[in-house]
Scaffold this motif. Structure first.
Motif, short mmCIF file in Angstrom:
data_model
loop_
_atom_site.label_atom_id
_atom_site.label_comp_id
_atom_site.label_asym_id
_atom_site.label_seq_id
_atom_site.Cartn_x
_atom_site.Cartn_y
_atom_site.Cartn_z
N ASN A 580 16.59 11.57 -11.23
CA ASN A 580 15.50 12.49 -10.90
C ASN A 580 15.95 13.71 -10.11
OD1 ASN A 580 13.64 10.72 -12.09
ND2 ASN A 580 13.32 9.61 -10.18
N LYS A 583 15.37 17.18 -11.83
CA LYS A 583 13.95 17.54 -11.90
C LYS A 583 13.43 17.95 -10.53
CE LYS A 583 9.52 15.77 -13.56
NZ LYS A 583 8.83 14.62 -14.21
N MET A 584 13.83 17.21 -9.49
CA MET A 584 13.38 17.53 -8.14
C MET A 584 13.95 18.86 -7.67
SD MET A 584 11.29 15.26 -7.38
CE MET A 584 10.75 13.75 -8.16
N LEU A 587 11.76 21.55 -9.19
CA LEU A 587 10.49 21.63 -8.47
C LEU A 587 10.67 22.26 -7.10
CD1 LEU A 587 8.92 18.16 -9.37
CD2 LEU A 587 8.13 20.41 -10.12
N SER A 640 2.62 21.09 -11.96
CA SER A 640 3.93 20.45 -12.16
C SER A 640 4.18 19.38 -11.11
CB SER A 640 5.04 21.51 -12.10
OG SER A 640 4.86 22.49 -13.10
N SER A 643 1.90 16.46 -11.91
CA SER A 643 2.39 15.76 -13.10
C SER A 643 3.58 14.87 -12.76
CB SER A 643 2.77 16.78 -14.18
OG SER A 643 3.29 16.13 -15.31
N ALA A 644 4.48 15.36 -11.92
CA ALA A 644 5.65 14.55 -11.53
C ALA A 644 5.21 13.31 -10.76
CB ALA A 644 6.60 15.39 -10.70
N LYS A 647 3.31 10.94 -13.17
CA LYS A 647 4.23 10.35 -14.14
C LYS A 647 5.06 9.24 -13.51
CE LYS A 647 7.78 11.56 -17.54
NZ LYS A 647 8.59 12.66 -18.12
N SER A 648 5.54 9.50 -12.31
CA SER A 648 6.31 8.46 -11.60
C SER A 648 5.44 7.25 -11.29
CB SER A 648 6.88 9.05 -10.31
OG SER A 648 7.55 8.06 -9.57
N ASP A 808 3.50 14.43 -20.57
CA ASP A 808 3.29 15.46 -19.55
C ASP A 808 1.97 16.19 -19.77
OD1 ASP A 808 5.69 14.81 -18.37
OD2 ASP A 808 6.83 16.37 -19.42
#
Length: 913
Positions: A580, A583-584, A587, A640, A643-644, A647-648, A808
């Motif tokens: 991750n 992705k982090m 963000l 976003s 969503s993260a 999703k997690s 997503d």
């Protein structure tokens, strides 16, 4: 209950203050012939003997003296009893002239005459105003909100109600009086009046008002007993006066209600005042039904008193022993008690009997009011569309619709009914293609497997049964638009239906979360029934389960600890796992850029708050960030981040669900999923025998395993998956396979072309009329532009062939996802809904741009006119201004008016630009 009790307690306090205990003034010793005690017993014929030791030669404690306070309280109690008898006997709503005990002549009723005055002087002018207002609405809206064909039937119905209002309400009063008369009589074989319930059937105050003289026994030994006896007498009188007040005020209020009855139908005609009419009608029925309910309870009380109160008050010493001395000549006794100087609440049992009797009388007064309050609150919140009958009818109507040839996207899109018989889908429809029609031109169309299966899945009775079990309503495409608008506005009043449906889905998803045992058991039974129906192939039940599982996708439903962990990884990507971290990091870059954007302080503050999250951040701060993320879900960065998180959380819940399924594979609904669970469980058992600790830990999970242990196990699975461990990879793959996907075809209901047009029209009105949502510092145009951009991104994700991007996109519509899944809406239908909403946003955006251009042109014209006026005024002043003779004309600079005009015109042009 909380509203009623303070009123009665305040009334009781006032009455007690008025007739409260005062100092006793002993005047003289009463002669023996005046010592005639009064009775307080149900038997009117019971006689009481005079108190003993009334001679003046006894000790001071044995002397009886005349007491004015006892006289006052006794006379007041007698007055209350007589007035109560009169009130109950005259229970009829109106009696202009009494012919006999049971017959009245109401031929010249003044109420009816005044009703005619109200109808002619107030109602007729109001009807003319109503007609004029309706005509204005029809003309202004051009028949969009109101038409003559819609207004005329309602108006005629209102006229009929006005004309019949007096007769209708008079009939209702007559029925109410019949019920009261039936229950107010003392015997089933007698009639009321004259044989009505009276004080002789209650706590009897039987002495004569004219001849009553209050006596009191002197001495401190008798003070407390005298006080209690007088207190109970005053409470008895107070009880009777409260009963009299309520019965009389009810009758007077009913008089006024029938006088203004012609106005009721007018209030029900138009929506703005319809709620007022409903409140009036609610109060009308409150006071109307209070009389019959009071009569029922009063009759039941008398029945219990005559036979036996279901409490034991027996004592062999009644009438023989004295614990509490008789200190006044007002003798008190409860039901079936023959009072004497030695039997006047002299024992604990007789005192308790009288207290219980008083409490029962107050229950007769208060309980009908409480029951009516509960009934009216339920009636005011009653929604006919939410009843089981209406749900059944609506769902049967929806599910009986058949898609016309060409699907919902073609021509009219109206549902059609087969002329005769019912077509059954062919069992080999999946393997063979069949021409939809035979035409000379050779036009043919293949029936796809989805098209072949869709009509057959419309099982009205099964769908209705599933909805009734879940106690929910099938959401239509228009309902989705309403829910979406409610989420945008964040107004509680507009979110009632959505909240009610969401709570029902959450109970089905997690019955254990219910606060009470009854609600929890009911939710568990609902879920078991829906799961059973889903196993039997009920598509509606499956949609409800999918919606229930998706109801936990929102950020607000994610635990604070989970949100804190995710936000801390965004603020410090180095703490994130290797999978991750990339992705982090992205963000984090978006948040840093957003925090430096000073054009929108709300967005920058939210980004800064997220970047400051760490392990020390409190739950209160996390809750605040969650609320801000929900409100600013239209923002790209906030979307976003949300969503993260969701999703997690979804992946976590999926893995936790798979872990629980390993303990009980038979609980899995779908057969294919159940087979996969059994397969993975076999793999885990094999790995456990080979010494794999992770597999052993997964297999040890059962119903008693705590949530913290499961979350810790889920973390181990994710870490092992990153390392490439086969067992963890297989479990994670199974969790990914159990992800809820959007259906390809709506097998629950039909969506027509008109529904999308209605969605577009609704959102046009919303974009024009709704307030700009919280978190948007710009104006309406910027809000709509943000929505257009956000919808573009969501449509792009949902239209992707990559399932991860589709997930997503589902996360971006997580607030609406449970309702979309419950309605069975397909991926194509959801995209079409978003496109209809986007088209509405674009149309309104163009309208706003035109309005801005018109405002600019008007402002420019106004400035141009002002500049010309200023130029003319300046030229006139220059012409009138005298020349200075001391200054040579050659040295004075010349100003050309044309140059000045050109300069002003240039300034105007620059200002416009």
């Amino acid at each position: 209950m909380r509203r009623i009790l303070p009123i009665f307690l305040s009334l009781a306090f006032i009455c007690l203050a008025i007739i409260g205990p005062v100092a006793v003034y002993a005047q003289s010793t009463a002669p023996a012939q005046q010592l005639q005690p009064a009775t307080a017993q149900p038997a009117a014929s019971a006689a009481a003997s005079a108190p003993a030791s009334a001679s003046a030669s006894g000790s001071l404690d044995d002397k009886w003296v005349i007491d004015p306070d006892v006289t006052f309280i006794g006379k007041n109690a007698r007055r209350a009893g007589l007035l109560l008898d009169w009130t109950i006997k005259n229970y009829n709503w109106a009696c202009v002239k009494k012919i006999s005990d049971r017959q009245c002549d109401n031929s010249n009723n003044p109420i009816e005459n005044y009703w005619r005055i109200v109808a002619s002087s107030i109602v007729i002018p109001l009807l003319l105003v109503v007609i004029l207002a309706a005509a204005i609405v029809i003309i202004v809206t051009r028949g969009k909100s109101l038409t003559i064909m819609r207004f005329l039937p309602r108006f005629i119905f209102v006229i009929l109600l006005i004309v019949l209002s007096y007769s209708l309400i008079e009939f209702i009063y007559f029925v109410s009086d019949l019920l009261q008369g039936f229950f107010l009589r003392t015997d089933i074989a007698k009639a009321c009046p004259p044989d009505c319930i009276s004080q002789s059937d209650l706590l009897y105050v039987g002495w004569q008002y004219e001849h009553f003289v209050g006596l009191r026994k002197l001495g401190d030994v008798n003070a407390e007993s005298a006080f209690v006896s007088l207190l109970l007498t005053k409470l008895t009188a107070l009880t009777y006066f409260v009963m009299i007040f309520l019965l009389l005020i009810r009758k007077i209020i009913l008089w006024f209600f029938i006088i203004i009855s012609p106005i009721f139908p007018i209030l029900l005609l138009f929506y703005p005042v319809r709620n007022t009419g409903k409140i009036w009608i609610g109060e009308f029925f409150r006071w109307l039904l209070y009389g019959p309910l009071f009569a029922v309870f009063l009759n039941g009380l008398v029945y219990l008193w005559r036979h036996q109160i279901p409490l034991s008050f027996d004592n062999p010493g009644i009438g023989k022993q004295i614990v509490f001395p008789t200190a006044v000549n007002i003798l008190l006794g409860g039901p079936k008690q023959f009072v004497t100087p030695t039997n006047s609440i002299n024992l604990t049992e007789t005192f308790a009997l009288y207290v219980v009797s008083l409490i029962m009388l107050w229950a007769v007064i208060i309980v009908p009011w409480i029951l009516l309050q509960i009934f009216l609150e339920y009636a005011s919140n009653f929604a006919p569309n939410d009843t089981a009958v209406m749900k059944t009818l609506v769902n049967m109507a929806n599910t009986r619709q058949v898609v016309p040839p060409g699907g919902g996207g073609g021509g009219g899109g109206a549902p059609t009914q087969p002329s005769e018989g019912v077509a059954i889908s062919l069992p080999f429809a999946k393997k063979f293609s069949t021409p939809s029609s035979f035409k000379p031109t050779g036009a043919a169309k293949e029936i796809t497997p989805e098209m072949a299966l869709a009509p057959a899945s419309y099982n009205a009775s099964a769908n209705t049964e599933a909805l009734n079990v879940a106690n929910v309503k099938l959401p239509t495409m228009r309902d989705i638009a309403k829910f979406d608008a409610a989420i945008t506005t964040n107004e509680v009043s507009k979110q009632q239906d959505m909240s009610r449906l969401g709570q029902a889905l959450e109970r089905i998803s997690n019955p254990v979360s219910a606060t009470t045992i009854t609600t929890r058991n009911q939710a568990q039974m609902q879920r078991s029934s829906i799961v059973q129906q889903s196993k039997q192939g009920n598509v509606m039940a499956t949609s409800i389960l999918n919606a229930a599982s998706a109801s936990n996708r929102g950020v607000n439903n994610v635990s604070n600890q989970k949100v804190k962990n995710m936000l801390s990884q965004m603020s410090n990507p180095s703490t994130a796992s290797s999978a991750n971290r990339e992705k982090m990091t992205k963000l984090n870059a978006m948040l840093v850029k957003e925090s430096k954007d000073t054009s929108n302080t709300t967005k920058s503050q939210l980004a800064s708050s997220i970047l400051s999250v760490n392990e020390k951040t409190s739950d209160k701060e996390v809750e605040k960030i969650k609320s801000q993320l929900s409100q600013s879900s239209k923002n790209e960065v906030s979307a976003s981040v949300s969503s993260a998180i969701t999703k997690s959380a979804t992946e976590t819940s999926q893995i936790q669900g798979v872990i629980k399924q390993m303990a009980n594979p038979n609980s899995v609904v779908k057969t294919s999923d159940r087979q996969q669970v059994f397969k993975v469980k076999t793999t885990l058992e094999k790995a456990s025998k080979e010494g794999n600790d992770l597999a052993t830990s997964i297999l040890k999970v059962n119903d008693k395993t705590s949530v913290d242990e499961i979350e810790a196990l889920q973390t181990r699975i994710q870490e092992a998956k990153e390392k490439g461990e086969p067992v963890a990879t297989e479990v994670a793959a199974l969790a990914q396979a159990t992800t809820t996907n959007l259906p390809m075809v709506n097998r629950v209901q039909n969506v027509n072309k008109e529904d999308y047009q209605a969605v577009k029209d609704m959102w046009k009105q919303n974009y024009q009329n709704l307030e700009v949502p919280d978190g948007m510092e710009g104006n309406r145009s910027e809000w709509i532009k943000d929505d257009i951009t956000s919808i573009d991104q969501t449509i792009s994700l949902l239209s992707s062939t990559d399932q991860n991007k589709v997930q997503d996109g589902m996360n971006q519509v997580s607030n609406l996802l449970p309702f979309l899944l419950m309605g069975g809406f397909s991926q194509t239908e959801i995209i079409s809904y978003l496109k209809a909403k986007q088209e509405a946003a674009k149309d309104v955006s163009q309208i706003l741009v035109k309005d801005d251009e018109e405002k600019v042109s008007v402002d420019a014209g106004t400035k141009h006119a002002a500049a010309e006026g200023h130029l003319e005024a300046t030229m006139e002043e220059d012409e009138k201004k005298p020349e200075n003779p001391a200054e040579p004309a050659a040295d004075k600079p010349l100003e050309d008016p044309l140059d000045k005009a050109d300069a002003l015109e240039q300034n105007k042009t620059d200002g416009t630009k």
